[in-house]
Write an enzyme that holds these catalytic residues in place. Structure first.
Site, PDB file in Angstrom:
ATOM      1  N   GLY A   1       0.828  -1.208   0.000  1.00 60.13           N
ATOM      2  CA  GLY A   1       0.000   0.000   0.000  1.00 60.13           C
ATOM      3  C   GLY A   1       0.854   1.246   0.000  1.00 60.13           C
ATOM      4  CB  ALA A   2       3.544   2.348   2.280  1.00 63.53           C
ATOM      5  CG  ASN A   3       6.279  -0.317  -1.511  1.00 61.60           C
ATOM      6  OD1 ASN A   3       6.870   0.358  -0.669  1.00 61.60           O
ATOM      7  ND2 ASN A   3       6.479  -1.620  -1.653  1.00 61.60           N
TER       8      ASN A   3
ATOM      9  CD  GLU B   1       1.722  -6.460   1.618  1.00 62.82           C
ATOM     10  OE1 GLU B   1       2.649  -7.208   1.297  1.00 62.82           O
ATOM     11  OE2 GLU B   1       1.896  -5.230   1.768  1.00 62.82           O
TER      12      GLU B   1
ATOM     13  CG  ASN C   1       2.315 -10.892 -10.181  1.00 56.88           C
ATOM     14  OD1 ASN C   1       1.528 -11.808  -9.988  1.00 56.88           O
ATOM     15  ND2 ASN C   1       3.247 -10.558  -9.298  1.00 56.88           N
TER      16      ASN C   1
ATOM     17  CG  LEU D   1       2.358  -9.893 -19.232  1.00 56.32           C
ATOM     18  CD1 LEU D   1       2.137  -9.906 -20.736  1.00 56.32           C
ATOM     19  CD2 LEU D   1       1.783 -11.155 -18.595  1.00 56.32           C
ATOM     20  N   GLY D   2       6.147  -8.576 -16.237  1.00 57.60           N
ATOM     21  CA  GLY D   2       7.575  -8.353 -16.023  1.00 57.60           C
ATOM     22  C   GLY D   2       8.208  -7.671 -17.229  1.00 57.60           C
TER      23      GLY D   2
ATOM     24  CG  ASP E   1       4.096  -2.587  -4.665  1.00 56.05           C
ATOM     25  OD1 ASP E   1       3.034  -3.186  -4.938  1.00 56.05           O
ATOM     26  OD2 ASP E   1       4.845  -2.921  -3.715  1.00 56.05           O
TER      27      ASP E   1
ATOM     28  CB  SER F   1      11.252   1.576 -10.595  1.00 54.72           C
ATOM     29  OG  SER F   1      10.669   0.307 -10.805  1.00 54.72           O
TER      30      SER F   1
HETATM   31  P1  ADP Z   1       5.486  -7.733  -9.934  1.00 55.57           P
HETATM   32  O1  ADP Z   1       6.599  -6.862  -9.467  1.00 55.57           O
HETATM   33  O2  ADP Z   1       4.192  -7.505  -9.221  1.00 55.57           O
HETATM   34  O3  ADP Z   1       5.853  -9.199 -10.017  1.00 55.57           O
HETATM   35  P2  ADP Z   1       5.879  -7.557 -12.826  1.00 55.57           P
HETATM   36  O4  ADP Z   1       7.087  -8.414 -12.663  1.00 55.57           O
HETATM   37  O5  ADP Z   1       4.854  -7.983 -13.805  1.00 55.57           O
HETATM   38  O6  ADP Z   1       5.154  -7.263 -11.446  1.00 55.57           O
HETATM   39  O7  ADP Z   1       6.412  -6.101 -13.241  1.00 55.57           O
HETATM   40  C1  ADP Z   1       5.585  -4.965 -13.281  1.00 55.57           C
HETATM   41  C2  ADP Z   1       6.076  -4.024 -14.366  1.00 55.57           C
HETATM   42  O8  ADP Z   1       7.449  -3.653 -14.073  1.00 55.57           O
HETATM   43  C3  ADP Z   1       6.119  -4.599 -15.779  1.00 55.57           C
HETATM   44  O9  ADP Z   1       4.873  -4.424 -16.426  1.00 55.57           O
HETATM   45  C4  ADP Z   1       7.224  -3.783 -16.408  1.00 55.57           C
HETATM   46  O10 ADP Z   1       6.736  -2.524 -16.819  1.00 55.57           O
HETATM   47  C5  ADP Z   1       8.193  -3.539 -15.261  1.00 55.57           C
HETATM   48  N1  ADP Z   1       9.275  -4.547 -15.246  1.00 55.57           N
HETATM   49  C6  ADP Z   1       9.432  -5.578 -14.381  1.00 55.57           C
HETATM   50  N2  ADP Z   1      10.544  -6.294 -14.667  1.00 55.57           N
HETATM   51  C7  ADP Z   1      11.101  -5.695 -15.749  1.00 55.57           C
HETATM   52  C8  ADP Z   1      12.274  -5.937 -16.549  1.00 55.57           C
HETATM   53  N3  ADP Z   1      13.103  -6.970 -16.286  1.00 55.57           N
HETATM   54  N4  ADP Z   1      12.526  -5.108 -17.583  1.00 55.57           N
HETATM   55  C9  ADP Z   1      11.708  -4.076 -17.876  1.00 55.57           C
HETATM   56  N5  ADP Z   1      10.599  -3.786 -17.164  1.00 55.57           N
HETATM   57  C10 ADP Z   1      10.294  -4.573 -16.120  1.00 55.57           C
END
Ligand code: ADP
Length: 309
Positions: A41-43, A142, A187, A225-226, A258, A288
């Site tokens: 939440g805070a993040n 949380e 995610n 999707l990371g 977050d 980030s």
């Molecule tokens: P969580 O942190 O909840 O597991 P994700 O891994 O899906 O979420 O990441 C959230 C967002 O962060 C992604 O949609 C993307 O914009 C960014 N991100 C995460 N990992 C990477 C990466 N390795 N390279 C570029 N962007 C990333």
């Protein structure tokens, strides 16, 4: 008027690093120790606030050294703190994290402390005025689940749009919670748990998970999707859209989700289209991950608008 009110968790992260993780019962010498401001939440609140909008937080800290330090952190970031209470005789919530630097794996124990006391009645008492005067409400899982549900119900009663991030995910949540959120952001792991689908492998699997979420009553669905960005179901357009993340050198992805939620909330609160909000959220989250730390890594008013990705 507040742009975004976040109702959620506050945890102090206490992170010990060692060359490897200890075995049960073993005492091991560490290589580093750091504290960090955490709690989903805070993040998310800090990530939104840093993009130049007005945020307020509803949650609890203990009246201890961590609580006082964290309260100062909210103030120095410019977050409205009237919904935050420092509780007597209860510790601030902490996440005790051990990292083995050989594999990067970790053990995490969360002691919720004061965050456990963010009850439905507290959300109503400390949060209703903030929620009703906000443009958007954000919550996660949380805090006690009934409390997140209360925040979403209050928002609906006052006609305030909502974002729900069902993290950490659990199965069997009441359907109402999904029906009350205007945007759900999750995610892949969270999508598997909530949809009940086994290991999601490909675009078809992702779309099946989204279809399950629609059956639960979700409208706008953002699946992160990371490094692969996000897959989105935009309910007003009745279509799927895939958004790529820029190729970056990720050094620490803790809190990326977050950062995404906070940036998305900031964009929706100021009136961006859903697709613009997703592009900006990706730009901010992907920025980030190139710095170490959680809140520490979140960009300040970066606004990489419509980055070509
Ligand atoms: P969580 O942190 O909840 O597991 P994700 O891994 O899906 O979420 O990441 C959230 C967002 O962060 C992604 O949609 C993307 O914009 C960014 N991100 C995460 N990992 C990477 C990466 N390795 N390279 C570029 N962007 C990333």
């Amino acid at each position: 008027m507040t742009d975004v009110t976040v109702v959620g968790s506050i945890f102090m992260d206490l992170i010990c690093y060692a060359d490897r993780l200890p075995k049960p019962g073993e005492t091991l010498g560490g290589t580093d120790f750091q504290t960090g401001y955490g709690g989903k939440g805070a993040n998310q609140c800090i990530a939104a606030q840093r993009l130049g909008i007005k945020t307020a937080f509803v949650g609890k800290l203990g009246k201890d050294a961590y609580g006082k330090e964290y309260y100062e952190n909210f103030l120095s970031e410019g977050v409205s703190v009237e919904g935050i209470t420092l509780e007597d005789n209860v510790p601030t919530g902490v996440a005790s994290i051990m990292v083995g630097t050989d594999t990067g794996e970790n053990f995490i124990i969360i002691a919720e402390g004061a965050t456990k006391l963010v009850t439905p009645s507290y959300v109503k008492e400390a949060g209703e005025a903030l929620i009703s005067s906000s443009k958007l409400v954000v919550c996660q899982l949380e805090i006690p689940h009934e409390s997140s549900l209360t925040a979403l119900r209050l928002a609906k009663q006052h006609g305030v749009p909502t974002i729900f991030n069902p993290a950490p995910a659990v199965s069997g949540l009441p359907k109402e919670i999904f029906q009350l959120c205007d945007h759900i952001i999750l995610n892949e792991t969270e999508a598997e748990i909530i949809s009940g689908l086994e290991k999601i492998q490909d675009q078809l699997g992702l779309e099946q998970a989204i279809e399950k979420l629609k059956e639960l009553g979700c409208t706008n669905i953002i699946l992160t999707l990371g490094s692969d960005g996000a897959l989105v179901w935009d309910n007003s357009r009745k279509s799927y859209e895939r958004f790529q993340a820029p190729k970056v050198k990720a050094v620490d992805t803790t809190g990326a989700g977050d950062c995404f939620v906070g940036a998305y909330a900031a964009c929706i609160a100021r009136g961006d289209e859903l697709s613009t909000a997703v592009r900006n959220a990706i730009a901010n989250a992907s920025d980030s991950v190139q710095r170490k730390g959680t809140q520490k890594s979140f960009p300040y008013k970066i606004e990489i608008f419509l980055i070509d990705c």
